[in-house]
Design an enzyme around this catalytic site. Structure first.
Site, PDB file in Angstrom:
ATOM      1  N   GLU A 181       0.827  -1.213   0.000  1.00 58.97           N
ATOM      2  CA  GLU A 181       0.000   0.000   0.000  1.00 58.97           C
ATOM      3  C   GLU A 181       0.860   1.262   0.000  1.00 58.97           C
ATOM      4  OE1 GLU A 181      -2.898   0.057   3.213  1.00 58.97           O
ATOM      5  OE2 GLU A 181      -4.514  -0.209   1.789  1.00 58.97           O
TER       6      GLU A 181
ATOM      7  N   HIS B  72       8.009 -26.235  -2.066  1.00 66.71           N
ATOM      8  CA  HIS B  72       7.420 -27.386  -2.755  1.00 66.71           C
ATOM      9  C   HIS B  72       6.254 -26.958  -3.636  1.00 66.71           C
ATOM     10  CE1 HIS B  72       9.798 -30.354  -0.422  1.00 66.71           C
ATOM     11  NE2 HIS B  72       9.898 -29.293   0.361  1.00 66.71           N
TER      12      HIS B  72
ATOM     13  N   LYS C  21     -13.983   0.406  -4.070  1.00 65.53           N
ATOM     14  CA  LYS C  21     -15.053   0.804  -3.143  1.00 65.53           C
ATOM     15  C   LYS C  21     -16.158   1.540  -3.898  1.00 65.53           C
ATOM     16  CE  LYS C  21     -12.126   1.380   0.927  1.00 65.53           C
ATOM     17  NZ  LYS C  21     -11.578   2.346   1.860  1.00 65.53           N
TER      18      LYS C  21
HETATM   19  O1  PA5 Z   1      -3.325   1.388   5.805  1.00 66.47           O
HETATM   20  C1  PA5 Z   1      -4.466   1.764   5.671  1.00 66.47           C
HETATM   21  O2  PA5 Z   1      -4.779   2.955   5.816  1.00 66.47           O
HETATM   22  C2  PA5 Z   1      -5.586   0.809   5.330  1.00 66.47           C
HETATM   23  O3  PA5 Z   1      -5.128  -0.483   5.183  1.00 66.47           O
HETATM   24  C3  PA5 Z   1      -6.644   0.827   6.416  1.00 66.47           C
HETATM   25  O4  PA5 Z   1      -6.061   0.434   7.622  1.00 66.47           O
HETATM   26  C4  PA5 Z   1      -7.815  -0.090   6.080  1.00 66.47           C
HETATM   27  O5  PA5 Z   1      -8.333   0.229   4.837  1.00 66.47           O
HETATM   28  C5  PA5 Z   1      -8.890   0.021   7.143  1.00 66.47           C
HETATM   29  O6  PA5 Z   1      -9.326   1.340   7.248  1.00 66.47           O
HETATM   30  P1  PA5 Z   1     -10.157   1.834   8.490  1.00 66.47           P
HETATM   31  O7  PA5 Z   1      -9.319   1.677   9.704  1.00 66.47           O
HETATM   32  O8  PA5 Z   1     -10.457   3.271   8.208  1.00 66.47           O
HETATM   33  O9  PA5 Z   1     -11.404   0.993   8.561  1.00 66.47           O
END
Ligand code: PA5
Length: 424
Positions: A278, A299, A413
């Site tokens: 990310e 494996h 989303k």
């Molecule tokens: O790193 C990030 O920002 C994301 O992975 C969020 O943690 C994830 O999308 C969950 O978001 P939220 O805590 O707002 O529900």
């Protein structure tokens, strides 16, 4: 920790200077997304009222609860899960007398997961910790709606409220509104800490404490790590690792395989994949983070790693001392022909496998880095967290990428919400 890059790459002074410049960008808060660098000082928050409350509630849950259901997705659950599996083993829930069973829900959209966990906790005294920074993420919100109703039906509204704990923004989001209306106990995810960097806030610390993990030790290791990895010396392992992976990326190695030993590291590898994926995967570039369990995946994926596309680099992550010695016994009949291993430990056998892998993959054109941490304990978990967080930010800044946003995750989303009728 020790880091060995020899079979991966010979770094030039220029590679290291770039990593040092990226580290300065992080330290001086002059890079993109610098308003989200609060994670660098989280290890210094052990004197706060919030930390005291986390310890207190964690202890209560450890002593009194039968189960804790942690609802969250991405950065809002992976850190806690990886810590619990690494320090308490993935079999924590089957062990008696070790605090509550810990379940994770809301990390996908699957009715069966919810039904199964509800069956497992039926008739027990369970608590729910719902975690969402935005307070609007669909997956945890849907799971929480079901769990909240289930608790209310069983216990009544007031007692249900005493079994629900929210970890969210201090003021914004639907979850905060709901928590205030219902009177749930709340913990705060600070504004300057993004989801995937939040494991050292209540997001990770409360479930860890509930599982009986010494979170002060975790924070001490993290503090030591932040100090070491913020130093601009050439020997700083976070600088060496970042410099190596970005130099390799520039020679066409586009995938990094995080290779690890045993089931207890599986979720840590997932945490690593989220952190780097990310953070770095932007502007149509970035290293794709993958993982490989040694030796299970040799494996299955081993053939590809050895002879597939030469776009891979690998980091073998292991512990100097596993803390679990098992000696291979001698067998008088030796019908399985294994007496040549008798008297050696499983750690000896793993080391031979890891060294064999390192040489074979390097010979096959996969540059291998070896990262050796001391032992899988609380202190080292904090230290490893600091290592990967700093390395991720430095690697991102070496490519002029904002390590702290995730604009790409919005695309699915939008489509999903349209199909579900949110915008009608
Ligand atoms: O790193 C990030 O920002 C994301 O992975 C969020 O943690 C994830 O999308 C969950 O978001 P939220 O805590 O707002 O529900």
């Amino acid at each position: 920790m020790k880091i060995d890059l020899t079979s991966a790459i010979r770094l030039t002074p220029g590679d290291l200077q770039q990593a040092q410049a990226a580290l300065r960008t992080l330290k001086t808060g002059t890079g993109a997304g610098s308003e989200f660098t609060g994670w660098t000082t989280l290890p210094q928050t052990t004197g706060t009222e919030e930390f005291r409350r986390i310890c207190q509630l964690g202890k209560k849950l450890y002593e009194e609860a039968d189960a804790l259901i942690v609802i969250g997705i991405g950065g809002s659950y992976m850190g806690a899960r990886s810590a619990i599996e690494l320090l308490k083993t993935p079999y924590h829930n089957q062990r008696k007398g070790n605090g509550p069973a810990i379940y994770f829900l809301g990390n996908g959209i699957c009715a069966e997961d919810i039904r199964t966990v509800l069956q497992l906790v039926e008739g027990t005294d369970y608590y729910v910790n719902v975690i969402s920074k935005s307070g609007t993420t669909l997956e945890p919100a849907l799971a929480f709606r079901v769990l909240k109703q289930e608790l209310q039906t069983r216990l009544g509204k007031e007692e249900a409220a005493r079994h629900i704990i929210c970890t969210t923004d201090k003021a914004r989001g639907a979850l905060k509104t709901l928590a205030d209306a219902e009177g749930y106990e709340c913990f705060v995810i600070p504004d300057d800490v993004g989801g995937r960097y939040s494991v050292l806030t209540a997001v990770g610390l409360l479930p860890m404490a509930a599982a009986g993990i010494d979170i002060r030790q975790v924070m001490e290791g993290a503090a030591a790590g932040m100090k070491e990895f913020f130093a601009e010396e050439d020997s700083n392992p976070a600088l060496l690792y970042s410099a190596a992976r970005i130099a390799l990326y520039r020679t066409g190695k586009k995938i990094e395989i995080f290779s690890y030993q045993g089931e207890k590291m599986r979720s840590f590898a997932e945490w690593y994949k989220q952190l780097f994926g990310e953070s770095e995967g932007k502007e149509l570039g970035g290293i794709f983070p993958a993982s490989c369990q040694l030796t299970a995946d040799l494996h299955s994926l081993g053939q590809y790693i050895q002879e597939g596309e030469r776009i891979l680099m690998e980091s073998i992550v292991r512990f100097e001392k596993t803390g679990c010695e098992l000696v291979i016994p001698k067998d008088d009949d030796d019908l399985d022909g294994l007496n040549y291993t008798a008297g050696k430990t499983f750690d000896d056998a793993f080391l031979a496998a890891a060294q064999g892998v390192k040489k074979a993959h390097a010979d096959g054109g996969v540059p291998v880095m070896e990262l050796i941490f001391d032992r899988p304990d609380e202190w080292n978990l904090g230290y490893m967290t600091a290592f990967y967080e700093v390395s991720c930010a430095v690697s991102s800044y070496m490519r002029d990428i904002n390590p702290f946003n995730q604009p790409g995750v919005e695309a699915y989303k939008k489509n999903m919400f349209t199909l579900l009728g949110k915008y009608r």
